[in-house]
Each structure stands twice: as structure tokens, then as C-alpha cells.
Write an enzyme that holds these catalytic residues in place. Structure first.
Site, PDB file in Angstrom:
ATOM      1  CE  LYS A  82       2.118   6.685   5.464  1.00 17.00           C
ATOM      2  NZ  LYS A  82       0.786   7.802   5.198  1.00 17.00           N
ATOM      3  CB  SER A 157       2.408  11.344   5.963  1.00 19.18           C
ATOM      4  OG  SER A 157       1.582  10.296   6.037  1.00 19.18           O
ATOM      5  CB  SER A 181      -0.955  11.381   4.215  1.00 19.24           C
ATOM      6  OG  SER A 181      -0.865  12.358   5.307  1.00 19.24           O
TER       7      SER A 181
END
Length: 504
Positions: A82, A157, A181
Site C-alpha cells: 500500500k 482505504s 481499511s
């Protein structure tokens, strides 16, 4: 073995093939890079692709294996990271224009561990800006699409990490979980995501959103794969003052458990009912029945303070974010925008930079957090939210006195369509209603796909355990996953339609 066969193997299966020298890491890594080239134009899971370095790392693993060197179990299995986790020499943006083209001078601790274990890093995945969002619609670099339906969100997210795994662009990924997330994107993409106990994986090198809530963890297609990755990235880190002393061991063994005899499973009364999609509820109930068949004792528990978790979270997170994001001021690194008229003062450069560099959702939360921390309102808002947090921690303690693990649907609904909740922040925030309590209490949680809802989209099953007891997640999750695989005649992700890869 064909490239298409390789990309559909689990990380554990790829590790076995690599150890047996039936395939090379270069072959496996190239197969995933080719898949990314074929489908990521449609999915947009990645912000940055790391072709040369990934292949070089893969070649190094192959050479060391050929020389007879003893390697980590996942050595040679590629991974995505990420883009809120810093990577030396690779662009790290946190999905924000304010960090566009920023190249960190150091690696996050978990990235150092990935490199040491020989996992080639394929690239950096898309996210809501600074991890603020539940749909990956708030990225400054465009939305990520759900591989199950390209007109729907992949969660947030960390939608990029979940979508990359679901689209077979990567067998493993790293996400971060501040209020769900990792788990919520896993639920809506049919993947597995784990939020470790707070401090169980080092936060050094994570671009901070809310320091008391953020936690990095694994994203994968199987419970075993997540357990294997968790053992790689977990463990104490002296560079992180919140890092636990717990050794990251026992997760793989737990994931290979065969039954749940003697395990007490608590259904959280407050995490279900009104507001939960009918197909999601049905899938959850069917999974609970499977746990009972495996020998688990099922009880209902009540956590009354969970009713206030969402409100408390959306005061604590913005307050911490307003402090953490103050460093992005146009003075030291990242974007710098000077005013076009009038004097160029520090205050005016900061205002121009932050106005141009931050998106609407980030600005909204900074304003809310600054207000909650301001003189005259601190006790009424931030202080009260912290008191609610204590009540939630007490509710967890009472519930875990009655049950070894707690379970609920991961998210109230399946993936919604783009734009459906973008103009209604409260509706968007409600997607995290089942995941937020774990972050407020610091306890570990895991989401695995429990089946398909009435709309043909995946639903998620959440398992929560006491702090330091992450192995329980893998034991219960591993058994349930095997029973669900038998029920569905294969992995639930295999039910996903073939990707439409037309340009978008």
C-alpha cells in the site's frame, strides 16, 4: 506451468513450487507483472509498478536457492505494498498530491522484513488519500475498481491492495487498517484481510493518519497465506515505541487447525440487524452454522458501548490526523505552492500548499479534528470520545470473558456503485460500523469471504480476538474457510466473473 495457472495459485502453493524448484521466482514475478499489464488499466490497483527491482529481487532469490542457501518460506513470492508505507527509492504518495513524486530515503520496518525474506515488491497500491475513506474514491490519482464489478468500489482505504489480490495481480499485499481499511476492502472483494493486535506489526515507516489506531497487516486470498505473511512482518521493533514484545509465531500452525472443539464463539448483538443487507446477514448466519458443525459453542454477547463507536472514532481520528498532517506544509518536503499575488510568507505558502495539495475529505477531517482539539471544546468532544473508547475496551473485556472469539459481518453491505455515497459522508462512514470497535480497543480482527449475497457479490465474515491472541483468528478462520470451500466447491473468489479489460 502456464502464467495463468501461476497467478491463480495461493502464496503457500507458490512457495511450495519454488522450494521444489518447479518454477523460478523470476517466472512467478513476471507472470504477475504480465497480469498487471493486461488488467490494471481497467482495475487501477497500482499507482507505481516496480518492474526492474522486482525482477532483480526475484533473480537474486533464484540464485541463492540454486546455491543451496536456506531461505524464508515465502522467498520468491511477489507482493504489493500500500502506498502509505514508505519504500526507499520508490515513490510513496499516500494517494495525495501533496506527496506527488516523493521518494523516501528509507524503508519502513515491515518493508525491510519483506526484502530480507526475499519477497519481490511488485509496486505500490492505490488508496484513499492519507487512508481517509471507505471506497478508494478519495485518491488524488483516480479510483480503483472492484474486480467483481468494475462499476463498484473495492472498499477503502486499502482498495488498491485488495483489488490487486482479487484481480490476481499479486498473490499477497500489505494494507493498513485504521478503522477497517484492511478488513472492509477484503469483505467486498472476496479476499482475506487481517488487522493484527495494535503494535503487533511495526508502524515505523507508515505515514501516520491516526497514530493510536493505525495498524499494518496482510491481504491475501487464503487464511493460511495471511498467517504466513503475518509471521514475516510481525514481531518487536525497537524503532517503534508502540511495538509489542510478542513473537510473531504460531499463526501458520493455527491456520492449519482441523476443528473448533472447545472454542466459544460470541455473536455480537450490536453488530447486526437493522442496516445490514439481507444477503450479508444470511451469509453470516450460514457461516455461524458451519462453525457449530466444526465443534464450536456459539453464544450471544452484548457490547452496548459499540453504539457510540462510530461517533467516538470520527472525533479521535480527525483530531490525531490534524496533528499528524501538520508536517505537510510546503517547507520541508513534498509539494510547495507559492501564492501568485502578494508577499511570499511562510503562512501564505503553507495555506497555498495545503489548499492545492489536500483533497476535500482530508480537509474535512483536518477541520473537524482541529475544532475538536480547540480550547473550549477539547473536553466536550475529544475528551468525551476517549471516555467512550474506554467503555468499548471494557465491553470487549466482558465479552471475551464469555467467548474466545467474537464474530459479525465485516461490512453491512456488499460493494456499492461509484458515486453512490460520495456526497454523503455519514453514509460512507457507516460502512465501518462493524470494524471500528477493534481499532478503538487495539484488538486483532480478520475478515474472510463468507459467500455471495443476493446480488452475486461477496460478503465478509469478521472474527475478533483478544489483544495478543491473533492466533485465534487464524484457527477459527482456517477451519471456516475449509468448510466454506467445501460448500462452494472451491474458493469463493473463483466465482468472480472474468475481468472486462476494455480501456476506461
Amino acid at each position: 506451468m502456464s502464467a495463468d495457472e501461476l497467478i491463480r495459485k495461493s502464496a503457500a502453493e507458490l512457495a511450495g513450487l519454488l522450494a521444489a524448484k518447479e518454477v523460478s521466482s523470476v517466472e512467478v514475478t513476471q507472470a504477475h507483472l504480465d497480469r498487471m499489464a493486461a488488467v490494471d488499466g481497467a482495475v487501477h490497483a497500482f499507482l507505481h509498478v516496480n518492474t526492474e527491482e522486482a525482477l532483480a529481487a526475484a533473480a537474486d532469490v533464484d540464485a541463492r536457492r540454486a546455491a543451496g542457501e536456506e531461505l524464508a518460506e515465502l522467498a520468491g513470492v511477489p507482493i504489493a505494498v500500500k502506498d502509505i508505507i514508505v519504500t526507499k527509492g520508490q515513490v510513496t504518495t499516500a494517494g495525495s498530491k501533496i506527496l506527488e513524486n516523493w521518494v523516501p530515503p528509507y524503508d519502513a520496518t515491515l518493508v525491510t522484513k519483506l526484502r530480507a525474506a526475499g519477497l519481490p515488491i511488485l509496486g505500490k497500491t492505490n488508496l484513499d488519500e492519507f487512508a481517509m475513506g471507505s471506497s478508494t474514491e478519495h485518491s488524488a490519482y483516480g479510483v480503483t475498481r472492484n474486480p467483481w464489478d468494475l462499476d463498484r468500489i473495492p472498499g477503502g482505504s486499502g482498495g488498491g491492495s485488495a483489488a490487486a489480490v482479487a484481480a490476481f495481480e499479486a498473490p499477497l499485499a500489505i494494507g493498513t487498517d485504521t478503522g477497517g481499511s484492511i478488513r472492509q476492502p477484503a469483505a467486498v472483494t472476496g479476499t482475506v484481510g487481517t488487522k493484527p493486535t495494535y503494535g503487533g506489526v511495526s508502524r515505523y515507516g507508515l505515514i501516520a493518519l491516526a497514530s493510536s489506531l493505525d495498524q499494518a497487516g496482510p491481504v491475501s486470498r487464503t487464511v493460511l497465506d495471511s498467517a504466513m505473511l503475518h509471521e514475516v512482518i510481525g514481531g518487536h521493533d525497537p524503532l517503534d515505541s508502540t511495538s509489542l514484545q510478542d513473537p510473531a509465531t504460531g499463526y501458520v500452525a493455527a491456520a492449519r487447525s482441523r476443528d473448533l472443539k472447545g472454542v466459544r464463539v460470541g455473536i455480537v448483538k450490536e453488530l447486526g440487524g437493522e442496516g445490514y443487507q439481507e444477503g450479508v446477514r444470511r451469509s453470516f448466519e450460514e457461516s455461524v452454522a458451519l462453525l457449530q458443525q466444526a465443534g464450536a459453542e456459539v453464544v450471544e454477547v452484548s457490547c452496548p458501548s459499540f453504539e457510540y463507536a462510530l461517533a467516538a472514532y470520527y472525533l479521535i481520528l480527525p483530531a490525531e490526523a490534524s496533528s499528524n498532517l501538520a508536517k505537510f506544509d510546503g517547507m520541508r518536503f513534498g509539494l510547495r505552492v507559492e501564492p501568485t499575488d502578494g508577499p511570499v510568507t511562510a503562512e501564505r505558502v503553507m495555506a497555498a500548499t495545503r489548499g492545492a495539495g489536500f483533497g476535500d475529505e482530508v480537509k474535512r477531517r483536518i477541520i473537524l479534528g482541529t475544532y475538536a482539539l480547540s480550547a473550549g471544546y477539547y473536553d466536550a468532544y475529544y475528551g468525551s470520545a476517549q471516555k467512550v473508547r474506554t467503555l468499548i475496551q471494557r465491553d470487549f473485556a466482558a465479552a471475551f470473558a464469555q467467548a474466545d472469539v467474537l464474530v459479525s459481518p465485516t461490512a453491512p453491505t456488499t460493494a456499492f456503485r461509484f458515486g453512490e455515497k460520495l456526497d454523503d459522508p455519514m453514509a460512507m462512514y457507516l460502512n465501518d460500523v462493524a470494524t471500528i470497535p477493534a481499532n478503538l480497543a487495539g484488538v486483532p480482527g480478520l475478515s474472510l469471504p463468507s459467500g455471495l449475497s443476493d446480488d452475486g457479490l461477496p460478503a465478509g465474515f469478521q472474527i475478533l480476538a483478544p489483544a495478543h491472541e491473533d492466533a485465534r483468528l487464524y484457527r477459527v478462520g482456517g477451519v471456516l474457510e475449509r468448510l466454506l470451500t467445501e460448500k462452494w466447491g472451491g474458493p469463493i473468489l473463483a466465482q468472480a466473473p472474468e475481468l472486462e479489460v476494455a480501456a476506461r
